[in-house]
Motif scaffolding. Structure first.
Motif, mmCIF file in Angstrom:
data_model
loop_
_atom_site.group_PDB
_atom_site.id
_atom_site.type_symbol
_atom_site.label_atom_id
_atom_site.label_comp_id
_atom_site.label_asym_id
_atom_site.label_seq_id
_atom_site.Cartn_x
_atom_site.Cartn_y
_atom_site.Cartn_z
ATOM 1 N N GLU A 43 0.832 -1.327 -0.081
ATOM 2 C CA GLU A 43 -0.006 0.018 0.028
ATOM 3 C C GLU A 43 0.864 1.394 0.049
ATOM 4 O OE1 GLU A 43 -2.667 0.005 3.287
ATOM 5 O OE2 GLU A 43 -3.779 -1.767 2.566
ATOM 6 N N ALA A 44 0.407 2.145 -0.628
ATOM 7 C CA ALA A 44 1.220 3.564 -0.745
ATOM 8 C C ALA A 44 0.379 4.381 0.495
ATOM 9 C CB ALA A 44 0.961 4.233 -2.028
ATOM 10 N N HIS A 45 1.323 5.326 0.981
ATOM 11 C CA HIS A 45 0.944 6.496 1.947
ATOM 12 C C HIS A 45 1.359 7.605 1.427
ATOM 13 C CE1 HIS A 45 1.541 2.114 3.789
ATOM 14 N NE2 HIS A 45 0.670 2.502 4.566
ATOM 15 N N VAL A 46 0.493 8.626 1.949
ATOM 16 C CA VAL A 46 1.054 9.954 1.921
ATOM 17 C C VAL A 46 2.187 10.231 2.567
ATOM 18 C CG1 VAL A 46 0.320 12.447 2.241
ATOM 19 C CG2 VAL A 46 -1.543 10.761 1.614
ATOM 20 N N GLY A 47 3.078 10.887 1.661
ATOM 21 C CA GLY A 47 4.319 11.469 2.208
ATOM 22 C C GLY A 47 5.491 10.354 1.821
ATOM 23 N N ASP A 48 5.103 9.072 1.137
ATOM 24 C CA ASP A 48 5.968 8.036 0.657
ATOM 25 C C ASP A 48 6.732 8.783 -0.279
ATOM 26 O OD1 ASP A 48 5.309 6.164 2.792
ATOM 27 O OD2 ASP A 48 4.312 4.926 1.096
ATOM 28 N N VAL A 49 8.009 8.267 -0.269
ATOM 29 C CA VAL A 49 9.139 8.898 -1.425
ATOM 30 C C VAL A 49 9.499 7.931 -2.470
ATOM 31 C CG1 VAL A 49 10.982 10.033 -2.019
ATOM 32 C CG2 VAL A 49 9.849 10.738 0.014
ATOM 33 N N GLY A 50 9.253 8.017 -3.740
ATOM 34 C CA GLY A 50 9.623 6.951 -4.834
ATOM 35 C C GLY A 50 10.419 7.560 -5.832
ATOM 36 N N VAL A 51 10.635 7.018 -6.869
ATOM 37 C CA VAL A 51 11.071 7.466 -8.120
ATOM 38 C C VAL A 51 10.390 7.215 -9.503
ATOM 39 C CG1 VAL A 51 13.436 7.423 -7.444
ATOM 40 C CG2 VAL A 51 12.375 5.250 -8.353
ATOM 41 N N ILE A 52 10.328 8.261 -10.192
ATOM 42 C CA ILE A 52 9.613 7.984 -11.617
ATOM 43 C C ILE A 52 10.592 7.002 -12.564
ATOM 44 C CG2 ILE A 52 8.668 8.997 -13.539
ATOM 45 C CD1 ILE A 52 7.233 9.711 -11.222
ATOM 46 N N ALA A 53 10.020 5.843 -12.979
ATOM 47 C CA ALA A 53 10.807 5.095 -13.839
ATOM 48 C C ALA A 53 10.097 5.187 -15.285
ATOM 49 C CB ALA A 53 10.529 3.734 -13.443
ATOM 50 N N GLU A 54 11.247 5.399 -16.371
ATOM 51 C CA GLU A 54 10.933 5.564 -17.531
ATOM 52 C C GLU A 54 11.437 4.243 -18.497
ATOM 53 O OE1 GLU A 54 11.629 8.873 -21.256
ATOM 54 O OE2 GLU A 54 12.882 9.120 -19.467
ATOM 55 N N LEU A 55 10.581 4.198 -19.372
ATOM 56 C CA LEU A 55 10.505 2.565 -20.000
ATOM 57 C C LEU A 55 11.861 2.802 -21.052
ATOM 58 C CD1 LEU A 55 7.258 1.157 -20.865
ATOM 59 C CD2 LEU A 55 8.789 0.340 -19.093
ATOM 60 N N SER A 56 13.029 1.756 -21.073
ATOM 61 C CA SER A 56 13.829 1.952 -22.077
ATOM 62 C C SER A 56 13.633 0.844 -22.980
ATOM 63 C CB SER A 56 15.240 1.842 -21.379
ATOM 64 O OG SER A 56 15.417 0.751 -20.674
ATOM 65 N N ASP A 57 13.132 -0.243 -22.447
ATOM 66 C CA ASP A 57 12.704 -1.395 -23.451
ATOM 67 C C ASP A 57 11.488 -2.232 -22.702
ATOM 68 O OD1 ASP A 57 13.028 -3.196 -25.658
ATOM 69 O OD2 ASP A 57 14.383 -4.524 -24.611
ATOM 70 N N VAL A 58 10.679 -2.877 -23.617
ATOM 71 C CA VAL A 58 9.691 -3.625 -23.171
ATOM 72 C C VAL A 58 9.320 -4.719 -24.158
ATOM 73 C CG1 VAL A 58 7.895 -2.188 -24.034
ATOM 74 C CG2 VAL A 58 7.244 -3.509 -22.339
ATOM 75 N N GLU A 59 9.048 -5.790 -23.432
ATOM 76 C CA GLU A 59 8.518 -6.953 -24.247
ATOM 77 C C GLU A 59 7.367 -7.402 -23.808
ATOM 78 O OE1 GLU A 59 10.295 -11.751 -25.531
ATOM 79 O OE2 GLU A 59 11.244 -10.606 -23.935
ATOM 80 N N ILE A 60 6.420 -7.520 -24.467
ATOM 81 C CA ILE A 60 5.040 -7.933 -24.123
ATOM 82 C C ILE A 60 4.983 -9.394 -24.579
ATOM 83 C CG2 ILE A 60 2.621 -7.515 -23.935
ATOM 84 C CD1 ILE A 60 3.186 -4.509 -24.069
ATOM 85 N N LEU A 61 4.660 -10.198 -23.779
ATOM 86 C CA LEU A 61 4.348 -11.752 -24.351
ATOM 87 C C LEU A 61 3.002 -12.149 -24.504
ATOM 88 C CD1 LEU A 61 6.639 -13.510 -21.521
ATOM 89 C CD2 LEU A 61 7.238 -12.637 -23.525
ATOM 90 N N PRO A 62 2.718 -13.158 -25.584
ATOM 91 C CA PRO A 62 1.391 -13.427 -25.996
ATOM 92 C C PRO A 62 0.396 -13.613 -24.733
ATOM 93 C CG PRO A 62 2.945 -14.644 -26.913
ATOM 94 C CD PRO A 62 3.774 -13.747 -25.991
ATOM 95 N N ASP A 63 0.799 -13.783 -23.498
ATOM 96 C CA ASP A 63 -0.305 -13.949 -22.384
ATOM 97 C C ASP A 63 -0.550 -12.580 -21.711
ATOM 98 O OD1 ASP A 63 2.311 -13.882 -21.188
ATOM 99 O OD2 ASP A 63 1.855 -15.951 -20.040
ATOM 100 N N GLY A 64 0.327 -11.698 -22.205
ATOM 101 C CA GLY A 64 0.066 -10.475 -21.495
ATOM 102 C C GLY A 64 1.244 -10.154 -20.452
ATOM 103 N N ARG A 65 1.945 -11.195 -19.997
ATOM 104 C CA ARG A 65 3.032 -10.859 -19.186
ATOM 105 C C ARG A 65 3.971 -9.760 -19.996
ATOM 106 N NH1 ARG A 65 6.281 -14.901 -18.333
ATOM 107 N NH2 ARG A 65 5.287 -16.348 -19.969
ATOM 108 N N ALA A 66 4.797 -9.126 -19.087
ATOM 109 C CA ALA A 66 5.844 -8.281 -19.551
ATOM 110 C C ALA A 66 7.083 -8.255 -19.083
ATOM 111 C CB ALA A 66 5.171 -6.659 -19.490
#
Length: 214
Positions: A43-66
């Motif tokens: 669960e996320a909470h107000v005030g939590d700190v994280g990072v913005i991730a930007e895709l550099s590569d993605v492989e989407i499999l036939p069953d929807g997994r990535a």
């Protein structure tokens, strides 16, 4: 679940339905998502700190997994969070970007501290092995600007969670570099002590020049 910093690489294998929904959307839009390490709950909470991730590569499999490859960019702080209906638990959050406080008055001190950290890091590479080129292949070239350097070092060094999380949330470049410097000095000191000869053992060893009388 790991604390990541701006410039950290991120590799994910996503298979839950909610993440299949997320991947389908971000690939067609900004190619960005909020990464938040959760060690106690999902669960996320107000005030939590994280990072913005930007895709550099993605492989989407036939069953929807990535399989995703991403690079972490800016830090953020959560202002609001909610779960989207019909997505089996996809979290959304409203955030504000988090930056370090201006420390121009200490710019010369920061530059000197950053240079000292670079020298210590080079010493660690020589002592423990490792090639700078390999590290830069995964984390990018070592920055010279103090704030970026502080994140880069925090990302590549083997630092415990107890030290990582305060470094992520800190808004002081000086504090982050100082912590990094202390951790590297401690690591080098521990290594030197481990390599030092055991004086007690030497004292107990027979003197080669001593000849016992019959």
């Amino acid at each position: 679940n790991d604390t990541l910093f701006p410039c950290s690489p991120l590799a994910l294998h996503l298979f839950e339905p909610r993440y299949k929904v997320m991947v389908g959307r971000i690939v067609q839009a900004s190619r960005k998502f909020a990464y938040l390490p959760c060690f106690d709950s999902y669960e996320a909470h107000v005030g939590d700190v994280g990072v913005i991730a930007e895709l550099s590569d993605v492989e989407i499999l036939p069953d929807g997994r990535a399989h995703l490859q991403a690079v972490c960019r800016d830090r953020y702080r959560i202002l609001e969070h909610w779960i989207e209906d019909g997505t089996q638990g996809l979290h959304w959050c409203k955030v504000e970007l988090l930056d370090d406080e201006a420390e121009e008055s200490e710019s010369e001190e920061l530059i000197a501290l950053a240079s000292e950290c670079c020298n210590l890091f080079d010493s660690m590479l020589q002592r423990f092995g490792g090639a700078l080129s390999e590290i830069e292949n995964s984390h990018g070239a070592r920055p010279s600007e103090p704030q970026k350097l502080s994140f880069w070092l925090a990302s590549v060094l083997p630092i415990s969670y107890a030290s990582k999380q305060p470094m992520l949330t800190s808004t002081s470049t000086k504090q982050r570099l100082t912590t990094t410097k202390e951790l590297m000095l401690e690591s080098i000191s521990n290594s030197e002590r481990a390599e030092a000869p055991d004086e007690d053992a030497e004292a107990d060893s027979p003197d080669e020049d001593f000849v016992a009388a019959d």
